[in-house]
Design an enzyme around this catalytic site. Sequence first.
Site, PDB file in Angstrom:
ATOM      1  N   CYS A   1       0.844  -1.193   0.000  1.00 20.99           N
ATOM      2  CA  CYS A   1       0.000   0.000   0.000  1.00 20.99           C
ATOM      3  C   CYS A   1       0.882   1.246   0.000  1.00 20.99           C
ATOM      4  O   CYS A   1       2.096   1.152   0.189  1.00 20.99           O
ATOM      5  CB  CYS A   1      -0.914   0.005   1.231  1.00 20.99           C
ATOM      6  SG  CYS A   1      -0.028   0.113   2.791  1.00 20.99           S
TER       7      CYS A   1
ATOM      8  N   CYS B   1       3.397   1.780   2.764  1.00 20.20           N
ATOM      9  CA  CYS B   1       4.625   0.978   2.702  1.00 20.20           C
ATOM     10  C   CYS B   1       5.708   1.772   1.972  1.00 20.20           C
ATOM     11  O   CYS B   1       6.845   1.880   2.438  1.00 20.20           O
ATOM     12  CB  CYS B   1       4.381  -0.338   1.970  1.00 20.20           C
ATOM     13  SG  CYS B   1       3.203  -1.453   2.742  1.00 20.20           S
TER      14      CYS B   1
ATOM     15  N   ASP C   1      10.354  20.119 -33.607  1.00 23.80           N
ATOM     16  CA  ASP C   1      11.378  19.108 -33.830  1.00 23.80           C
ATOM     17  C   ASP C   1      12.293  18.923 -32.623  1.00 23.80           C
ATOM     18  O   ASP C   1      13.178  18.079 -32.636  1.00 23.80           O
ATOM     19  CB  ASP C   1      12.194  19.414 -35.087  1.00 23.80           C
ATOM     20  CG  ASP C   1      12.950  20.737 -34.991  1.00 23.80           C
ATOM     21  OD1 ASP C   1      13.060  21.286 -33.883  1.00 23.80           O
ATOM     22  OD2 ASP C   1      13.427  21.223 -36.033  1.00 23.80           O
TER      23      ASP C   1
ATOM     24  N   ASP D   1       5.021  23.543 -35.190  1.00 20.49           N
ATOM     25  CA  ASP D   1       6.112  24.093 -35.969  1.00 20.49           C
ATOM     26  C   ASP D   1       5.966  23.501 -37.371  1.00 20.49           C
ATOM     27  O   ASP D   1       5.498  22.370 -37.517  1.00 20.49           O
ATOM     28  CB  ASP D   1       7.453  23.695 -35.361  1.00 20.49           C
ATOM     29  CG  ASP D   1       8.615  24.147 -36.210  1.00 20.49           C
ATOM     30  OD1 ASP D   1       8.705  25.341 -36.497  1.00 20.49           O
ATOM     31  OD2 ASP D   1       9.427  23.276 -36.605  1.00 20.49           O
TER      32      ASP D   1
ATOM     33  N   ASP E   1      13.210  24.500 -31.356  1.00 17.96           N
ATOM     34  CA  ASP E   1      11.962  24.842 -30.680  1.00 17.96           C
ATOM     35  C   ASP E   1      12.033  24.662 -29.161  1.00 17.96           C
ATOM     36  O   ASP E   1      11.010  24.768 -28.482  1.00 17.96           O
ATOM     37  CB  ASP E   1      10.826  23.966 -31.222  1.00 17.96           C
ATOM     38  CG  ASP E   1      10.661  24.122 -32.721  1.00 17.96           C
ATOM     39  OD1 ASP E   1      10.624  25.272 -33.185  1.00 17.96           O
ATOM     40  OD2 ASP E   1      10.599  23.109 -33.425  1.00 17.96           O
TER      41      ASP E   1
END
Length: 743
Positions: free
Chosen positions: A25, A28, A630, A440, A634
């Site tokens: 859980c 833990c 790309d 782009d 960018d």
Amino acid sequence: MTNEETGTLEKEIKKFELDIEGMDCPSCAMKIERRLNKLEGIHSAKVDLGSETASFAVLEGGPELSIIKDEIDKLGYKAIEQHVDEEDSAAEEEKIKARSAFRKKIYTSIFLSVIIVILGMKDHLEFLSFISMDAANWISLPLSTVVVFWCGAKFMKGFLADIRARSAGMDSLIAIGTLSAYFYSIVILIFPEISGEHHHTVYFESAAMIITFILLGNYLEFNLKNRTHYAIKALTELQAKRAVVLRNGSELEIPVRKVKVGDIVLVKPGERIPVDGVITEGISSIDESMMTGESLPLDKKTGDKVLGGTLNQNSYLKIKTEKAVSDSLLSKIILMVKDAQRSKPKIQRIADRVSEIFVPIVIVISIVTFFVWFSYIGETLSFSLLKAVAVLIIACPCALGLATPIAIVLGVGKAAEHKILFNNAEAIENVNRIDTILFDKTGTLTYGKFDVKKIIAYGQHTENEVLKIAASIENFSEHPIAKAITAEYRSNNVDMLQVSDFRMTSGIGVTGTIGGKSYMIGGANMKQAAKLAVSDRSSSQNIYLYENDILIGEIELSDRVKDNAADIISKLKHESYNIAMITGDSGVTAGEIAGELGITEYKAQVLPDKKQEYVSELQKKGARVAMIGDGINDAPALSKSDLGIAIGTGQDIAIQSADVILVKGDLENILALFKISRKTITVIKQNIFWAFFYNAAAIPVAAGVFVGIGISVTPVMASMIMALSDVVTVLLNSMRLKYLKIR
């Protein structure tokens, strides 16, 4: 980054990842994480329940790995080291051994529990009539002791660790419930008058069966969770384990991790290429489908680059290693998938916080249940105790803890199948918040592979002279346009002119000196920046060549729109996304492409460092922007956007500014990205809803609220329901992601 942070990073000597067995859980995972972060010399430890791993960095002078593993083991879990030598299968053997021991405990628990249940039913079984009930109870005592304290040792160790850590988790609920039934039975066995009942009933079978059913549930969880990591397994299987290298004139077979940069690796037909490198000898077809999604094999020759994990199909190759195995594209992909699967989206952090406070609340409800039945209603001690135990067992929040991580692991894995990589799990959430997609142009909506269409010469220069001058200067550049011009010249010529003072300005163009004359080459941005004249015949896609600021030639280029771009744009618009385009090209070129694709909003002649400003403009209008580019020029815009998507192949994968990387440069994967993300978030929400609904409905039933209408749950039934709830409500629901059809 602060000086303090920089200093910390400088002290880092090594990062580690350990497999953790026995986590059930969120508490833990949080318990282990808190313990590791308290150790001196440990930097930013993170523990993930879904992948069952702990990742951390050990600073200089920090604890040995063996000490860290011991600390985890003391908490009641098993830490297993990863990334051992390829020749050494110790880690896998250790895992197999741990699983075998786990199965032995399950088999033992089932066998002994069945005996205890049979002994408890002796009054209904004639063949056991020779055994008295007291004798049967005394026989059940040692059998249940083995089940509770040996088979259920991990729950008991976890409970003790919870006490030491002053926290509470699933182990605490199971241990308190089981030990309550176990010790109550011992007390009644020794002092029967305490029960206040005519029949002095003991509950050794309840204690044993609780452990048995929960162990069975854990085993089912383990097997299903193991199947969720199929994507990582498929990727790691692509990694060659050994490589043949040429050293000192001899062929030597070594583990692939020992291959050094500069080593010559020999690859036979039908073998996987073990490293990223460049072919120094040989010609062959390379199947890169498993890496880039390219369906057809590519012909490779001397000088071409190859990727580790791809398949050499039909010829002997010699490859010069350019990257260490740990820095290869395949290793980076595996690391990105692992990191994304381990990272926590915001929705999971909320679930984790709820789980952390849920267990103490359940304990309080259990205590209240006992006192209401025993003191207020006046039921017997045993009845009241059983109701309290049922509350503890049925409310274990493991389903809530698994709700998000399992779905994330499967969603990220499904995306990786389609060559879609997430840098973090939050990106999956962010995809679903996007309403505007900014593309782009070059390399995204178009192929980005330029061809020289026409050459125009002015003055005394010929077309071949214009091409030769341009190619000689562009030969120093890696830009796609530069490669196209150089390739066009080299197709019929070999010699190049001597160039000096070469300089490149991103988004503008290049300059150089030949024979004492200054030359400039660039497109629309260059002529605008330099305020230079152009011919009336200039085309929208022309590259201009100036000699001492005088136009001497133009090179017209063509860049074809991707075949499916218009269809993808149409589908995205149909799904109510606003579409925009940004490019450094001229307004005429941008208008032509936008018109062809049906894009009404676009911006042209934008320099790379100004693209993020356009993203900001859209965001100020209230748009939630996904930038698709790309991943190179960018980068600022990708970082500024609400969701950065780098699209491309090969080396573009390393772009860190993007949230998502589409390894295969197919626009179809944009649709796949949105579909996978939407489905993953839907499954997470369903999982969390059912986990909450289950606990909300189960607690009052277990507490005995509906006893008056004949609905009652025993601790054994509670353990069975709890164990199966995780599998049914979370794991099986999440597994739908594995079989999600994208197209």
